[in-house]
Motif scaffolding. Sequence first.
Motif, short mmCIF file in Angstrom:
data_model
loop_
_atom_site.label_atom_id
_atom_site.label_comp_id
_atom_site.label_asym_id
_atom_site.label_seq_id
_atom_site.Cartn_x
_atom_site.Cartn_y
_atom_site.Cartn_z
N GLY A 22 0.78 -1.22 0.00
CA GLY A 22 0.00 0.00 0.00
C GLY A 22 0.81 1.27 0.00
O GLY A 22 0.24 2.36 0.15
N GLU A 23 2.14 1.17 -0.12
CA GLU A 23 2.98 2.38 -0.17
C GLU A 23 4.14 2.14 -1.11
O GLU A 23 4.44 1.01 -1.51
CB GLU A 23 3.49 2.75 1.23
N SER A 24 4.81 3.22 -1.49
CA SER A 24 5.94 3.11 -2.39
C SER A 24 7.15 2.56 -1.66
O SER A 24 7.44 2.94 -0.52
CB SER A 24 6.27 4.48 -2.99
N ALA A 25 7.89 1.67 -2.34
CA ALA A 25 9.12 1.14 -1.78
C ALA A 25 10.33 2.03 -2.07
O ALA A 25 11.41 1.81 -1.50
CB ALA A 25 9.37 -0.26 -2.32
N LEU A 26 10.15 3.03 -2.93
CA LEU A 26 11.28 3.89 -3.30
C LEU A 26 11.82 4.61 -2.07
O LEU A 26 11.06 5.17 -1.27
CB LEU A 26 10.85 4.90 -4.37
N GLY A 27 13.14 4.59 -1.95
CA GLY A 27 13.79 5.25 -0.82
C GLY A 27 13.89 4.39 0.42
O GLY A 27 14.61 4.77 1.37
N LYS A 28 13.21 3.25 0.46
CA LYS A 28 13.28 2.37 1.62
C LYS A 28 14.63 1.67 1.65
O LYS A 28 15.29 1.49 0.63
CB LYS A 28 12.14 1.35 1.60
N VAL A 29 15.03 1.24 2.86
CA VAL A 29 16.35 0.63 3.05
C VAL A 29 16.18 -0.78 3.61
O VAL A 29 15.36 -1.02 4.49
CB VAL A 29 17.22 1.47 4.02
N PHE A 30 16.94 -1.70 3.06
CA PHE A 30 17.08 -3.02 3.67
C PHE A 30 18.56 -3.39 3.67
O PHE A 30 19.38 -2.70 3.06
CB PHE A 30 16.22 -4.07 2.96
N TYR A 31 18.91 -4.45 4.40
CA TYR A 31 20.31 -4.78 4.63
C TYR A 31 20.62 -6.19 4.16
O TYR A 31 19.87 -7.12 4.46
CB TYR A 31 20.67 -4.68 6.11
#
Length: 306
Positions: A186-195
């Motif tokens: 339900g939201e944009s994944a752009l700019g999100k961080v994972f490791y």
Amino acid sequence: MPASPAGRRTLGLRVLVAGQVGLAFMLVAASLLLIGSLSRMLRIDPGFDVDDHVFLQVRTLPPSLSAFAGNQDYLELYRQTRESLTGRPEVVSMTAGLDLPLSGRSNAANFTIADRPPPEANRPYAAWFWVPPGYFRSMGIRVMEGREFNEETYDLQARTSGLDGMPLGETEAIVSEAFARRYWPGESALGKVFYYGIQDPYDTPNLSYETGWDTRYPTPVPLRIVGVAEPVNQMGLAQEAPLQFYTIGARFGWLAVRVRGDVAASVPGLREAVEAVHPELTVATAEPAADRMQRLAAGTRFQLVL
């Protein structure tokens, strides 16, 4: 009154005919299932443009003997190979990767999502690919949101990576639609961080090797999402919606060349152009991507013939 010999023979024939009819129905049913399976396999969209691509698997010498020791060496090798191939009149574009769609191979990487505690069991993992800039455009893989990698990021990545190709600091990532939908519904994944690495330092500072997290890269590598792409079929012809992510990288084991005209006729010339780049560079296999798709369906087709 006991049955006569003729009656016993008639009964035996009836049983035999009933068994043969039952077996015939089983074979017809199995054939129809195989026809349906083969038809579905051949209709599957693998997630990239198949008909105009040639795949070439390339090899260099083992690291101890190779002239290509670091990322800068591979970056220069890739650029020379691209120049040699794109100079040919039949070549539209080319790209590369450690593994390509339908290659039957991929790296699997465990990961954690920033600002979320890691799961207690069943660590999440995804197929992980290293690709150069322009990969998605050349392969015909649709970037549904955001952008793909660019040359500036590529140069920076090659200069700041360790000898194993892993980034030493934050780098960009592109994730599959299924990946984005799973973790940011339900939201944009752009700019999100994972490791990628043993831990998320913001939430789990006390994790250690004993926790069972991946011990090859104990320093977490932050990956910031810049694009969301449609999924591709990596392992074969099956309905897949796998978790996939891409990072930019200089190393490659496969080349994907988009050509115009007769795809099969272009293969010898492409092989020659690659092997002319450097004496160490050899082409192990070369075939149209469409032939690879047909070969992957050959097992089901053989069963159907039987």
